[in-house]
Design a protein around this motif. Sequence first.
Motif, short mmCIF file in Angstrom:
data_model
loop_
_atom_site.label_atom_id
_atom_site.label_comp_id
_atom_site.label_asym_id
_atom_site.label_seq_id
_atom_site.Cartn_x
_atom_site.Cartn_y
_atom_site.Cartn_z
N SER A 121 7.95 -6.74 6.67
CA SER A 121 7.41 -5.55 6.49
C SER A 121 8.50 -5.24 6.30
CB SER A 121 6.78 -5.26 7.46
OG SER A 121 7.59 -4.60 8.81
N VAL A 122 8.61 -4.11 4.75
CA VAL A 122 9.50 -3.16 4.75
C VAL A 122 8.17 -1.83 4.16
CG1 VAL A 122 10.64 -2.38 3.15
CG2 VAL A 122 10.49 -4.81 3.07
N ASN A 123 8.95 -0.81 5.96
CA ASN A 123 8.17 0.37 6.10
C ASN A 123 9.39 1.69 4.95
OD1 ASN A 123 7.22 -1.25 8.49
ND2 ASN A 123 5.75 -0.36 6.82
N ILE A 124 8.66 2.92 3.90
CA ILE A 124 9.39 3.09 3.56
C ILE A 124 8.75 5.53 3.84
CG2 ILE A 124 10.33 4.48 2.21
CD1 ILE A 124 11.52 2.23 0.65
N TRP A 125 9.01 5.77 4.64
CA TRP A 125 8.24 6.96 5.11
C TRP A 125 8.91 8.50 5.14
CZ3 TRP A 125 10.18 3.36 8.85
CH2 TRP A 125 10.72 3.70 9.63
N ASP A 126 8.15 9.15 5.33
CA ASP A 126 8.09 10.56 5.05
C ASP A 126 9.68 11.11 3.92
OD1 ASP A 126 7.71 11.30 7.67
OD2 ASP A 126 9.74 11.06 8.35
N ILE A 127 8.43 10.48 2.80
CA ILE A 127 8.79 10.40 1.38
C ILE A 127 8.67 12.20 1.01
CG2 ILE A 127 8.67 9.95 -0.82
CD1 ILE A 127 7.48 7.32 0.02
N GLY A 128 9.76 12.38 0.48
CA GLY A 128 10.16 13.99 0.12
C GLY A 128 10.70 14.88 1.54
N ALA A 129 10.73 13.96 2.35
CA ALA A 129 11.22 15.14 3.42
C ALA A 129 12.83 15.05 3.96
CB ALA A 129 10.89 14.19 4.72
N THR B 210 0.79 -1.08 -0.31
CA THR B 210 -0.23 0.21 -0.33
C THR B 210 0.58 1.76 -0.05
OG1 THR B 210 -0.20 -0.08 2.61
CG2 THR B 210 -1.90 -0.95 1.03
N PHE B 211 0.43 2.09 -0.85
CA PHE B 211 1.29 3.75 -0.60
C PHE B 211 0.50 5.05 -0.95
CE2 PHE B 211 0.67 2.18 -4.65
CZ PHE B 211 0.52 2.98 -5.63
N SER B 212 1.39 5.59 -1.05
CA SER B 212 0.38 7.01 -0.49
C SER B 212 2.06 8.00 -1.00
CB SER B 212 -0.35 7.91 0.61
OG SER B 212 1.34 8.24 1.74
N MET B 213 1.50 9.79 -1.10
CA MET B 213 2.50 10.27 -1.75
C MET B 213 3.88 10.64 -0.52
SD MET B 213 2.19 11.42 -4.48
CE MET B 213 2.95 12.78 -4.40
N GLN B 214 3.14 9.62 0.82
CA GLN B 214 4.46 10.11 2.02
C GLN B 214 5.04 8.65 2.49
OE1 GLN B 214 0.71 11.69 1.97
NE2 GLN B 214 1.93 13.53 1.35
N ARG B 215 4.63 7.70 2.12
CA ARG B 215 5.17 6.61 2.65
C ARG B 215 4.66 5.05 1.82
NH1 ARG B 215 4.11 5.38 8.04
NH2 ARG B 215 4.46 3.51 7.63
N PHE B 216 5.35 4.39 1.72
CA PHE B 216 5.37 2.97 0.71
C PHE B 216 5.36 1.69 2.21
CE2 PHE B 216 5.91 5.23 -2.87
CZ PHE B 216 5.66 3.81 -4.12
N ASP B 217 4.71 0.45 2.08
CA ASP B 217 4.17 -0.13 3.24
C ASP B 217 3.84 -1.39 2.42
OD1 ASP B 217 4.00 1.44 5.66
OD2 ASP B 217 2.55 2.20 4.50
N PHE B 218 5.37 -2.71 2.88
CA PHE B 218 5.39 -3.80 2.07
C PHE B 218 4.87 -5.03 2.69
CE2 PHE B 218 7.93 -0.95 -0.02
CZ PHE B 218 7.67 -1.75 -1.41
N ALA B 219 4.04 -5.43 3.12
CA ALA B 219 3.92 -6.79 4.21
C ALA B 219 4.32 -7.97 3.11
CB ALA B 219 2.14 -7.09 4.27
N VAL B 220 5.40 -8.42 3.54
CA VAL B 220 5.86 -9.50 2.97
C VAL B 220 5.96 -10.90 3.17
CG1 VAL B 220 8.55 -10.29 2.80
CG2 VAL B 220 7.85 -7.60 3.09
#
Length: 294
Positions: A47-55, A23-33
Amino acid sequence: VSDATVDYLNPLPPIRKAAANVTFSMQRFDFAVHSGQVGELRIEEGSVNIWDIGAPREMLAVSALVRGPVEDALRILAHPRLKLLSRVGLGVEGAAGRHATRLRVTLPLLDALKAEDVAVSATSNLSGLALADVLNGQGISKGEVSLRVDNRSLSAQGTADFSDAPARFVWTENFEERSALKRRLSAGITANARLRNVFEVDFPEYLTGPVPSRILLEERRDGLQTVTADVDLRQASLTVPGFDWTKMPGQPGKGKVVVVLKNGTLSAIPSFSVEAGDFRTAGNLTFRPGGREI
């Protein structure tokens, strides 16, 4: 996502054949592995979580339940990117056993990433563990161990054979350089002649036979080691020279000794005491550099 490759911390070996829902948005990606592998290590969930995208400081966290050979897991911990094994003086060669590990790695997504920016934590259950060199050149085998490790410290407890002697132990390793105490190991073990020789405290002219012991080892960063042992002498033969006195195996007896080593070499015995029947003694010993003379 299916059959994906995740290069989470180059040049560590990547996760391959990964399957996940995303699942993803403009600010984060969330992978349920759901699955993946690193060599022979199998990822069962994670899980792999990427957040604060663009910060200015984007973040990545990888967590997983991993099962597989101990050797493969140690190779990742020993990798120059992490250098976790070198901190505790362990090597990969000769490692054996299986493990189940919950691992979490968190780091900022920076081009100039530093080792201290990477937060690593893991808890493991290890079965059939064998390591070639754990303490004073001696290894362990038949280990059943629970382990916790992060950037600051490592702690482990369980059972294993050390230098072929069964032991139950609690081990703590402090990675922080500002701490004077580097290692603390407490163990219950029966000290035979071979084990006493490992620590250079074998005096067959005075003591022979198995000695059940409760041992505490503390090692400082300056190389000074202190070993404190409370011992049960019932199964041992004890001789006191000059007094024509010997305690035979089967007769009750107990003792306590404190041993100081410098860089693995016997330096002093600050205190010892023995109580066995009608005999009692207490004292201390010092040794000439490079030898074992009193």
